[in-house]
Design a protein around this motif. Structure first.
Motif, short mmCIF file in Angstrom:
data_model
loop_
_atom_site.label_atom_id
_atom_site.label_comp_id
_atom_site.label_asym_id
_atom_site.label_seq_id
_atom_site.Cartn_x
_atom_site.Cartn_y
_atom_site.Cartn_z
N ARG A 72 -4.03 3.64 6.02
CA ARG A 72 -4.04 4.12 7.45
C ARG A 72 -4.57 2.84 8.36
O ARG A 72 -4.12 2.67 9.50
CB ARG A 72 -4.97 5.19 7.46
CG ARG A 72 -5.13 5.92 9.13
CD ARG A 72 -5.94 6.92 9.15
NE ARG A 72 -7.21 6.29 9.35
CZ ARG A 72 -8.39 7.11 9.33
NH1 ARG A 72 -8.38 8.35 8.99
NH2 ARG A 72 -9.58 6.64 9.42
N ALA A 73 -5.38 2.12 7.89
CA ALA A 73 -6.01 0.74 8.57
C ALA A 73 -4.77 -0.19 8.75
O ALA A 73 -4.60 -0.71 9.75
CB ALA A 73 -7.18 0.17 7.89
N LEU A 74 -4.05 -0.43 7.51
CA LEU A 74 -2.80 -1.34 7.64
C LEU A 74 -1.99 -0.82 8.64
O LEU A 74 -1.13 -1.65 9.45
CB LEU A 74 -2.31 -1.57 6.41
CG LEU A 74 -3.29 -2.33 5.55
CD1 LEU A 74 -2.58 -2.47 3.99
CD2 LEU A 74 -3.28 -3.85 5.70
N ALA A 75 -1.60 0.62 8.66
CA ALA A 75 -0.47 0.94 9.63
C ALA A 75 -1.05 0.97 11.12
O ALA A 75 -0.25 0.50 11.86
CB ALA A 75 -0.19 2.48 9.33
N ALA A 117 0.65 -1.22 -0.07
CA ALA A 117 0.06 0.00 -0.08
C ALA A 117 0.73 1.25 -0.24
O ALA A 117 0.67 2.24 -0.77
CB ALA A 117 -0.86 0.01 1.24
N TRP A 118 1.77 1.24 0.88
CA TRP A 118 2.97 2.36 0.79
C TRP A 118 3.37 2.56 -0.60
O TRP A 118 3.54 3.79 -0.90
CB TRP A 118 3.87 2.11 1.87
CG TRP A 118 5.24 3.24 1.82
CD1 TRP A 118 6.33 3.05 1.23
CD2 TRP A 118 5.09 4.51 2.17
NE1 TRP A 118 7.17 4.04 1.29
CE2 TRP A 118 6.36 5.06 1.82
CE3 TRP A 118 4.12 5.38 2.65
CZ2 TRP A 118 6.68 6.35 2.17
CZ3 TRP A 118 4.36 6.90 3.04
CH2 TRP A 118 5.63 7.20 2.59
N ALA A 159 -10.10 6.09 -0.74
CA ALA A 159 -9.94 4.81 -0.29
C ALA A 159 -8.54 4.04 -0.22
O ALA A 159 -8.38 3.15 0.76
CB ALA A 159 -10.61 3.80 -1.53
N ASP A 160 -7.47 4.72 -0.90
CA ASP A 160 -6.21 4.18 -0.81
C ASP A 160 -5.63 4.52 0.42
O ASP A 160 -4.94 3.91 1.15
CB ASP A 160 -5.46 4.79 -2.16
CG ASP A 160 -5.75 3.98 -3.27
OD1 ASP A 160 -6.16 3.03 -3.32
OD2 ASP A 160 -5.39 4.72 -4.48
N LEU A 161 -5.99 5.76 0.73
CA LEU A 161 -5.39 6.43 2.10
C LEU A 161 -6.14 5.99 3.33
O LEU A 161 -5.33 5.39 4.21
CB LEU A 161 -5.62 7.93 2.28
CG LEU A 161 -4.84 8.76 1.23
CD1 LEU A 161 -5.53 10.23 1.22
CD2 LEU A 161 -3.36 8.81 1.45
N ASN A 162 -7.28 5.44 3.15
CA ASN A 162 -7.85 4.92 4.28
C ASN A 162 -7.49 3.30 4.45
O ASN A 162 -7.16 2.96 5.46
CB ASN A 162 -9.51 4.54 3.99
CG ASN A 162 -9.99 6.14 4.47
OD1 ASN A 162 -9.44 6.94 5.18
ND2 ASN A 162 -11.08 6.50 3.97
#
Length: 137
Positions: free
Chosen positions: A99-102, A76-77, A93-96
């Protein structure tokens, strides 16, 4: 949106800590070392995988079962880096998703507040560490 969880240390200071509500922790075997990044990650993804794996291993929280979520985070990064470097703004959606994975890996301040700083072990020198516990025979 719900309020984030209050850190356990802050609950103890405020006097609202409830030992009877502690969740049992699942013990996973720690990682043998720092894993190699998967082959499907590009250069940015592999670098981020290695960087975060080093951080988590150094903190003693990297488990052998974390490779898949770590690879998803690094992928994702890498996708965000590709979008930003090409001048395209990432979607919400990409940022969310990032953020969820982080958060799953404890890489945000709110996520770190949910991780016990002492590795889940009570400090025996703390006179209050036995509050709420029944004495064992």
């Amino acid at each position: 949106m719900a309020n984030p969880r209050k850190p356990r240390a802050l609950k103890a200071v405020a006097g609202t800590d409830r030992p009877d509500r502690e969740r049992p922790e699942l013990e996973l075997p720690p990682a043998d070392g720092i894993p190699e990044p998967p082959d499907f990650l590009d250069v940015q993804g592999a670098q981020e995988f290695t960087r975060v794996a080093n951080l988590l291993h150094g903190a003693g929280v990297l488990a052998a079962a974390d490779n898949a979520i770590l690879a998803a985070y690094a992928g994702a990064w890498a996708g965000l880096v590709r979008r930003w470097s090409s001048g395209v703004h990432p979607t919400a959606a990409d940022l969310n998703a990032f953020r969820a994975l982080a958060g799953e890996l404890g890489l945000s301040p709110a996520a770190r507040a949910r991780i016990p700083s002492d590795g889940g072990k009570k400090n025996p020198s703390n006179p209050f560490s036995k509050n709420g516990k029944k004495p064992h025979d």
